[in-house]
Write an enzyme that holds these catalytic residues in place. Structure first.
Site, mmCIF file in Angstrom:
data_model
loop_
_atom_site.group_PDB
_atom_site.id
_atom_site.type_symbol
_atom_site.label_atom_id
_atom_site.label_comp_id
_atom_site.label_asym_id
_atom_site.label_seq_id
_atom_site.Cartn_x
_atom_site.Cartn_y
_atom_site.Cartn_z
ATOM 1 N NE ARG A 1 -0.831 -23.044 -32.668
ATOM 2 C CZ ARG A 1 0.154 -24.167 -32.613
ATOM 3 N NH1 ARG A 1 0.393 -24.608 -34.117
ATOM 4 N NH2 ARG A 1 0.695 -24.736 -31.671
ATOM 5 C CE1 TYR B 1 -22.841 -11.062 -41.662
ATOM 6 C CE2 TYR B 1 -21.354 -12.111 -39.989
ATOM 7 C CZ TYR B 1 -21.568 -11.675 -41.367
ATOM 8 O OH TYR B 1 -21.088 -12.394 -42.348
ATOM 9 C CG ASP C 1 -20.314 -7.084 -33.669
ATOM 10 O OD1 ASP C 1 -19.635 -6.062 -33.988
ATOM 11 O OD2 ASP C 1 -20.359 -7.986 -33.952
ATOM 12 C CE LYS D 1 -17.996 -6.869 -42.660
ATOM 13 N NZ LYS D 1 -17.382 -7.928 -41.882
HETATM 14 C C1 LIG Z 1 -21.374 -6.738 -37.077
HETATM 15 C C2 LIG Z 1 -20.619 -7.834 -37.823
HETATM 16 N N1 LIG Z 1 -20.080 -8.667 -36.731
HETATM 17 C C3 LIG Z 1 -19.156 -9.646 -37.208
HETATM 18 C C4 LIG Z 1 -19.080 -9.971 -38.415
HETATM 19 C C5 LIG Z 1 -18.177 -11.230 -39.092
HETATM 20 O O1 LIG Z 1 -17.043 -10.592 -39.415
HETATM 21 P P1 LIG Z 1 -16.053 -11.542 -40.342
HETATM 22 O O2 LIG Z 1 -16.759 -11.252 -41.797
HETATM 23 O O3 LIG Z 1 -14.700 -10.726 -40.367
HETATM 24 O O4 LIG Z 1 -16.211 -12.817 -40.117
HETATM 25 C C6 LIG Z 1 -19.824 -9.036 -39.545
HETATM 26 C C7 LIG Z 1 -19.443 -9.640 -41.034
HETATM 27 O O5 LIG Z 1 -20.216 -9.007 -41.614
HETATM 28 C C8 LIG Z 1 -20.384 -8.045 -39.043
HETATM 29 O O6 LIG Z 1 -21.179 -7.255 -39.758
#
Ligand SMILES: Cc1ncc(COP(=O)(O)O)c(C=O)c1O
Length: 265
Positions: A47, A99, A171, A195
Site C-alpha cells: 500500500r 471534467y 490537468d 486515458k
Molecule cells: C481531464 C480529466 N481529469 C480527470 C479525470 C478523472 O479520471 P479517472 O476517470 O481516472 O478517475 C478525467 C476522466 O475522464 C478527465 O477527463
C-alpha cells in the site's frame, strides 16, 4: 533525450534479480524485514510502495520532467489528494468547463469540507485576476478541457496566480507529450492515466507530478501513503507498458482529426 526515447526508457529498468528486461509484476503485499527490524530493500507494505508502483511514478515523473510523483488508483483519487492537501478555508479557482467529476468532487465533497471555490472561464485572464482572493492557494487548469476541448494559456495564468502567491495545477490528461506544463511554469501536473497513458480502456490510474519537492507535495504524498488509494501492481505495469508507444499514439490522435478538419467533400 527525445521524448520518444524517454518514453521507451523512463521507468523501465532491467530486473536485478533475474535480468528480465520487462519488469515482473510483484504481487506480494508485504516485504521481509531485516534481522534488525528495518527494511533495507526499501519496501515494507504494497500500500505504501512496491517496485511496479515506483516504476510507474518514475516513468511519468521523467516524462513530464518533474522532481517527484505520487500515483493513485484513479485520476479522481489523484485530484482528491490535491484538494485534501489544502486546508478548510482555503480558496481555489478552477475552469468552469473542467471534467464534471472534478467539479462535482469540489461541489459535493470539498465545499462541505470548508474549501472555497470559484469556477471561472480561465481563457479570460481578467476573470482570473478578478476572482483571486487573499486566501487563494491554487488555480486548477484543465487544458484542453473535457469535453469541450477549451484551451487555457498556462503561462499567462501561472504568472497571475504566482504573483498572488498561489500555485497552479495543470490537468494534462488530454495532452500528454504534446503539452509540457512545467515549461509553462505550472507547479503540479495531474493525469488521469486511465486515458491516453493506459490507451486501451482496461486500466484505471492517476498521478500527480510536482515540479519541485515542496511541503504541499509532501502532504499529497502523505495522503497517498496514509490514505491507501494506490494503484495495483498489475495496473502500474499496464500503464507503464503503454508508455513507449504514447508519443506515436498521440501523433496519430492529432493527425487523424486534422485530416477530418481539412476534409472538403
Ligand atoms: C481531464 C480529466 N481529469 C480527470 C479525470 C478523472 O479520471 P479517472 O476517470 O481516472 O478517475 C478525467 C476522466 O475522464 C478527465 O477527463
Amino acid at each position: 533525450m527525445k521524448i520518444e526515447t524517454l518514453a521507451v526508457h523512463a521507468g523501465h529498468t532491467v530486473d536485478s534479480a533475474t535480468g528480465a528486461v520487462s519488469s515482473p509484476i510483484y504481487l506480494s503485499t508485504t516485504f521481509e524485514r531485516d534481522i534488525e527490524g528495518t527494511y533495507s530493500r526499501g519496501f515494507k507494505h504494497a500500500r505504501n510502495d512496491n517496485p511496479n508502483h515506483q516504476a510507474f511514478e518514475q516513468g511519468i515523473r521523467a516524462l513530464e520532467g518533474g522532481a517527484r510523483a505520487a500515483a493513485f488508483a484513479s485520476g479522481t483519487g489523484a485530484t482528491m489528494a490535491v484538494f485534501q492537501a489544502l486546508a478548510p478555508g482555503d480558496h481555489i479557482l478552477a475552469n468552469v468547463d473542467a471534467y464534471y467529476g472534478t467539479t462535482r468532487l469540489v461541489r459535493e465533497i470539498f465545499l462541505r469540507w470548508g474549501l472555497q471555490a470559484d469556477f471561472i472561464d480561465m481563457s479570460d485572464l481578467s476573470a482570473v485576476k478578478k476572482a483571486l482572493r487573499g486566501k487563494t492557494k491554487l488555480a486548477w487548469m484543465e487544458t484542453p478541457s473535457n469535453p469541450l476541448l477549451k484551451i487555457v494559456d498556462i503561462a499567462a495564468v501561472a504568472q497571475i496566480v504566482h504573483d498572488a502567491g498561489a500555485i497552479c495545477v495543470c490537468d494534462n490528461t488530454w495532452a500528454p507529450v504534446l503539452q509540457r506544463p512545467f515549461e509553462l511554469e505550472a507547479d503540479l501536473i495531474l493525469h488521469s492515466t486511465t486515458k491516453y497513458f493506459g490507451g486501451h480502456c482496461d486500466v484505471l490510474g492517476g498521478i500527480i507530478v510536482t515540479k519541485n519537492d515542496t511541503e504541499l507535495f509532501q502532504r499529497m504524498r502523505s495522503i497517498q501513503y496514509e490514505g491507501g488509494a494506490v494503484p495495483s501492481p498489475f495496473d502500474c505495469c499496464l500503464i507503464l507498458r503503454g508508455m513507449p508507444t504514447l508519443p506515436w499514439r498521440m501523433r496519430a490522435h492529432s493527425e487523424t482529426p486534422l485530416t477530418f478538419a481539412h476534409f472538403q467533400g
